[in-house]
Design a protein around this motif. Structure first.
Motif, mmCIF file in Angstrom:
data_model
loop_
_atom_site.group_PDB
_atom_site.id
_atom_site.type_symbol
_atom_site.label_atom_id
_atom_site.label_comp_id
_atom_site.label_asym_id
_atom_site.label_seq_id
_atom_site.Cartn_x
_atom_site.Cartn_y
_atom_site.Cartn_z
ATOM 1 N N GLY A 86 0.853 -1.154 -0.014
ATOM 2 C CA GLY A 86 0.013 0.000 0.007
ATOM 3 C C GLY A 86 0.986 1.195 0.049
ATOM 4 N N ALA A 87 1.878 1.438 0.697
ATOM 5 C CA ALA A 87 2.689 2.502 1.257
ATOM 6 C C ALA A 87 3.516 2.499 -0.391
ATOM 7 N N THR A 88 3.602 1.628 -0.747
ATOM 8 C CA THR A 88 4.599 1.661 -2.253
ATOM 9 C C THR A 88 3.766 2.193 -3.316
ATOM 10 N N LEU A 89 2.714 1.726 -3.517
ATOM 11 C CA LEU A 89 1.625 2.182 -4.271
ATOM 12 C C LEU A 89 1.356 3.629 -4.316
ATOM 13 N N LEU A 90 1.132 4.063 -3.053
ATOM 14 C CA LEU A 90 0.766 5.595 -2.690
ATOM 15 C C LEU A 90 1.820 6.302 -3.125
ATOM 16 N N GLY A 91 3.185 5.913 -2.676
ATOM 17 C CA GLY A 91 4.504 6.635 -2.974
ATOM 18 C C GLY A 91 4.687 6.624 -4.397
ATOM 19 N N GLY A 92 4.153 5.661 -5.076
ATOM 20 C CA GLY A 92 4.543 5.598 -6.734
ATOM 21 C C GLY A 92 3.579 6.144 -7.398
ATOM 22 N N VAL A 93 2.361 6.482 -6.983
ATOM 23 C CA VAL A 93 1.333 7.312 -7.595
ATOM 24 C C VAL A 93 1.906 8.999 -7.358
ATOM 25 N N ALA A 94 2.474 9.203 -6.083
ATOM 26 C CA ALA A 94 2.785 10.599 -5.984
ATOM 27 C C ALA A 94 4.179 10.788 -6.788
ATOM 28 N N TRP A 95 5.069 9.863 -6.964
ATOM 29 C CA TRP A 95 5.999 10.042 -7.949
ATOM 30 C C TRP A 95 5.523 10.204 -9.439
ATOM 31 N N ALA A 96 4.567 9.579 -9.673
ATOM 32 C CA ALA A 96 4.042 9.732 -11.115
ATOM 33 C C ALA A 96 3.338 11.147 -11.303
ATOM 34 N N MET A 97 2.642 11.404 -10.212
ATOM 35 C CA MET A 97 2.170 12.837 -10.361
ATOM 36 C C MET A 97 3.230 14.077 -10.144
ATOM 37 N N GLY A 98 4.383 13.561 -10.071
ATOM 38 C CA GLY A 98 5.414 14.621 -9.769
ATOM 39 C C GLY A 98 5.578 15.394 -8.616
#
Length: 181
Positions: A109-121
């Motif tokens: 869950g934390a990885t997915l959320l962090g990945g989305v934040a990264w993808a959003m810049g």
């Protein structure tokens, strides 16, 4: 968070560890799990430290998601639960108990959320790792405090959740600052 609460709900209900009200959270849970993240989002928008507070916001939400996923998946699918202070086996739902299945769900869950934040810049690549580690540390603090304090009252649970999110944000921010030096 609410979606993962429904996983294995019938089993958790039979064990007596299911989230009350059909898995719906009350205002105390919302404030405890989202309050720090919302405060950091506000500070990101109104201070000259938007990068630091954006990182703290993402990490706080990741810590809340880590803890929720770990708790709900661990209770529903965990095979062996241990108390974080003694590493001795405990029944599902024991405050301060952890499982491999729950911990892996938290990391995911934390990885997915962090990945989305990264993808959003919102985050740089290395900051995602700091967010995941911060979320792990925050959730671990929550479990450790739970093991020491016991089940306690609902307000104790909410204070542990707030400590989880603030600690997760602090660890992530500290790691990014250390990495910069």
């Amino acid at each position: 968070g609410a979606g993962v609460t429904r996983l294995g709900y019938a089993r958790k209900e039979a064990l007596g560890v299911a989230q009350g009200r059909g898995g719906r959270r009350g205002m105390g849970s919302v404030v405890a799990n989202a309050g720090a993240g919302v405060a950091f989002a506000f500070l990101a928008g109104v201070t000259p430290y938007s990068g630091a507070f954006t990182l703290a916001m993402v990490a706080a939400f990741a810590a809340a998601l880590f803890d929720t996923n770990a708790t709900e998946v661990g209770q529903a699918f965990g095979q062996r639960h241990v108390l974080v202070t003694t590493w001795r086996a405990v029944p599902e739902g024991t405050t301060g108990g952890v499982s491999v299945a729950g911990t892996l769900a938290g990391v995911l869950g934390a990885t997915l959320l962090g990945g989305v934040a990264w993808a959003m810049g919102l985050l740089a690549g290395a900051a995602v790792l700091a967010v995941v580690f911060g979320a792990f540390c925050g959730s671990s603090l929550d479990s450790f405090l739970g093991a020491i304090m016991g089940k306690g009252s609902r307000s104790d649970h909410h204070l542990r959740n707030l400590a989880n999110t603030v600690a997760g944000a602090g660890v992530a921010w500290g790691l990014v600052v250390l990495q910069a030096y």
